[in-house]
Design an enzyme around this catalytic site. Structure first.
Site, PDB file in Angstrom:
ATOM      1  N   LYS A 201       0.853  -1.071  -0.047  1.00 52.54           N
ATOM      2  CA  LYS A 201       0.107   0.017  -0.096  1.00 52.54           C
ATOM      3  C   LYS A 201       0.700   1.287   0.135  1.00 52.54           C
ATOM      4  O   LYS A 201       1.753   1.426   0.964  1.00 52.54           O
ATOM      5  CB  LYS A 201      -0.860  -0.061   1.350  1.00 52.54           C
ATOM      6  CG  LYS A 201      -1.788   1.185   1.385  1.00 52.54           C
ATOM      7  CD  LYS A 201      -2.771   1.173   2.629  1.00 52.54           C
ATOM      8  CE  LYS A 201      -3.573   2.315   2.833  1.00 52.54           C
ATOM      9  NZ  LYS A 201      -4.771   2.078   3.588  1.00 52.54           N
ATOM     10  N   LYS A 255      -2.292  -1.252  -3.883  1.00 52.55           N
ATOM     11  CA  LYS A 255      -3.121  -0.195  -3.780  1.00 52.55           C
ATOM     12  C   LYS A 255      -2.144   1.170  -3.719  1.00 52.55           C
ATOM     13  O   LYS A 255      -0.980   0.869  -3.078  1.00 52.55           O
ATOM     14  CB  LYS A 255      -3.720  -0.151  -2.537  1.00 52.55           C
ATOM     15  CG  LYS A 255      -4.684   0.756  -2.204  1.00 52.55           C
ATOM     16  CD  LYS A 255      -5.534   0.567  -0.666  1.00 52.55           C
ATOM     17  CE  LYS A 255      -6.012   1.762  -0.563  1.00 52.55           C
ATOM     18  NZ  LYS A 255      -6.623   1.924   0.878  1.00 52.55           N
TER      19      LYS A 255
HETATM   20  C1  PBG Z   1      -7.426   3.142   5.694  1.00 55.04           C
HETATM   21  C2  PBG Z   1      -7.668   3.203   4.149  1.00 55.04           C
HETATM   22  C3  PBG Z   1      -7.498   4.062   3.144  1.00 55.04           C
HETATM   23  C4  PBG Z   1      -8.248   3.577   1.803  1.00 55.04           C
HETATM   24  C5  PBG Z   1      -8.536   2.250   2.288  1.00 55.04           C
HETATM   25  N1  PBG Z   1      -8.457   1.955   3.597  1.00 55.04           N
HETATM   26  C6  PBG Z   1      -6.966   5.423   2.939  1.00 55.04           C
HETATM   27  C7  PBG Z   1      -5.564   5.573   3.886  1.00 55.04           C
HETATM   28  O1  PBG Z   1      -4.641   5.118   3.779  1.00 55.04           O
HETATM   29  O2  PBG Z   1      -5.522   6.919   4.013  1.00 55.04           O
HETATM   30  C8  PBG Z   1      -8.146   4.257   0.935  1.00 55.04           C
HETATM   31  C9  PBG Z   1      -9.317   3.798  -0.161  1.00 55.04           C
HETATM   32  C10 PBG Z   1      -9.571   4.805  -1.366  1.00 55.04           C
HETATM   33  O3  PBG Z   1      -8.935   5.780  -1.519  1.00 55.04           O
HETATM   34  O4  PBG Z   1     -10.458   4.461  -1.745  1.00 55.04           O
HETATM   35  N2  PBG Z   1      -6.264   2.518   6.040  1.00 55.04           N
END
Ligand code: PBG
Length: 328
Positions: A201, A255
């Protein structure tokens, strides 16, 4: 690579001459079985409110989630992912609300499993929907603490599993969290609960609309670079995935999506396990706005989703899931 034949006896356009001919030689496709639908939940009653930064996407109060879950079930979407818009009054510096069995996510899981047992339910394990500062872990002197955080995350995972959650998805990027979550789940008799690790991520600007949707956006742009990955790196993603598989992940997620197709491909080439991808909120909003303003057409959605399949993804978390499931 060996080439067979040459122009003019070989003409690659021949296989593109008509719709039926093109369909016959298609290498990649998408089916409803590949789609995971995110659902935002919010406090209150009788609420279905559009998210300003994500046109066409809504937050549902718990009494209204049947609306969208029934639609997902009808088109046979296999899995929905729940994200809570926790009220500010319930947020604190350690994210205590994450461990409240009556928090939004827990209530949503119970309700969905009761009314729609045929559909899988996934929930994130991370503290950002519950912390006043918006970080995914507990902080001390501006540091996001790793080992303290994963202890809380393992409790959050057990709680969500007890509510009936089928897939636990650690999205926090702390070290060692998959291992401790797997152990805790097993110890508490949740051996069949799957772990979908957000293994790679990236610290990305494309999460903006999501942070707005769950109310974790801060006045000053929040910096998650001490735990989420540096987008300049790709080998590091392989190390992250290797660790998570060792610690017990059933599948891994990359992601965001579109800017990271190379990562999906190399993870898939290196490990023979299911790789999922998250087409995140910023990607959704860009495409959606493009269509709304007439710069793009509808087919851009399928094109973006097929690119994930081409690069090796098994399933895709996408805010377009319902729209696309109806079309394919
Ligand atoms: C939180 C999380 C995030 C997303 C999914 N779970 C955001 C972040 O890490 O700040 C992002 C999903 C999206 O942008 O559609 N842990």
């Amino acid at each position: 690579m060996k080439f067979y034949g040459k122009y003019p006896s070989l003409r690659l356009r021949r296989n593109r001459k008509s719709s039926w001919a093109r369909r016959l030689v298609e290498e990649n496709n998408i089916s409803v079985n590949d789609l995971i639908l995110p659902i935002f939940v919010t406090e209150g009653k009788n609420k279905i409110e559009e998210i300003k930064t994500m046109p066409g996407i809504y937050r549902y109060s718990i009494d209204k989630i049947n609306n969208i879950v029934n639609k997902a079930s009808k088109v046979k979407i296999p899995l929905v992912a729940i994200f809570p818009n926790t009220p500010k009054s319930k947020k604190d510096i350690i994210g205590s609300e994450a461990l409240n069995e009556n928090n939004l996510v827990c209530r949503a899981i119970r309700k969905i499993k009761k009314n729609n047992p045929e559909i899988g339910v996934m929930a994130d394990v991370a503290l950002d929907p519950y912390t006043s500062h918006g970080h995914d872990g507990v902080i001390n002197k501006k540091q996001v603490l790793n080992d303290e955080t994963i202890k809380i995350l393992s409790k959050q995972a057990i709680l969500q599993a007890e509510m009936g959650c089928d897939v636990i998805a650690p999205s926090d990027m702390m070290d060692g969290r998959v291992g401790i979550i797997r152990k805790s789940l097993d110890k508490n008799n949740h051996k069949d609960v799957q772990i979908l690790s957000y293994s790679a991520k990236y610290a990305s600007s494309f999460y903006g609309p999501f942070r707005n949707a769950i109310g974790s956006k801060q006045k000053n742009k929040i910096n998650k670079k001490t735990y989420q990955m540096n987008y300049r790196n790709s080998e590091e993603a392989i190390r992250e995935v290797a660790l998570d598989i060792k610690e017990g992940a059933d599948f891994v997620m990359i992601k965001p999506g579109l800017p990271y197709l190379d990562i999906i491909k190399s993870v898939k080439d290196n490990f023979k396990i299911p790789v999922f991808v998250y087409q995140v909120s910023g990607e959704y909003s860009m495409i959606k706005n493009g269509i709304k303003t007439g710069i793009l057409d509808d087919e851009s959605i399928i094109e973006s989703l097929i690119s994930f399949k081409r690069s090796g993804a098994s399933a895709i978390v996408t805010y377009f899931a319902l729209d696309i499931a109806k079309k394919i």
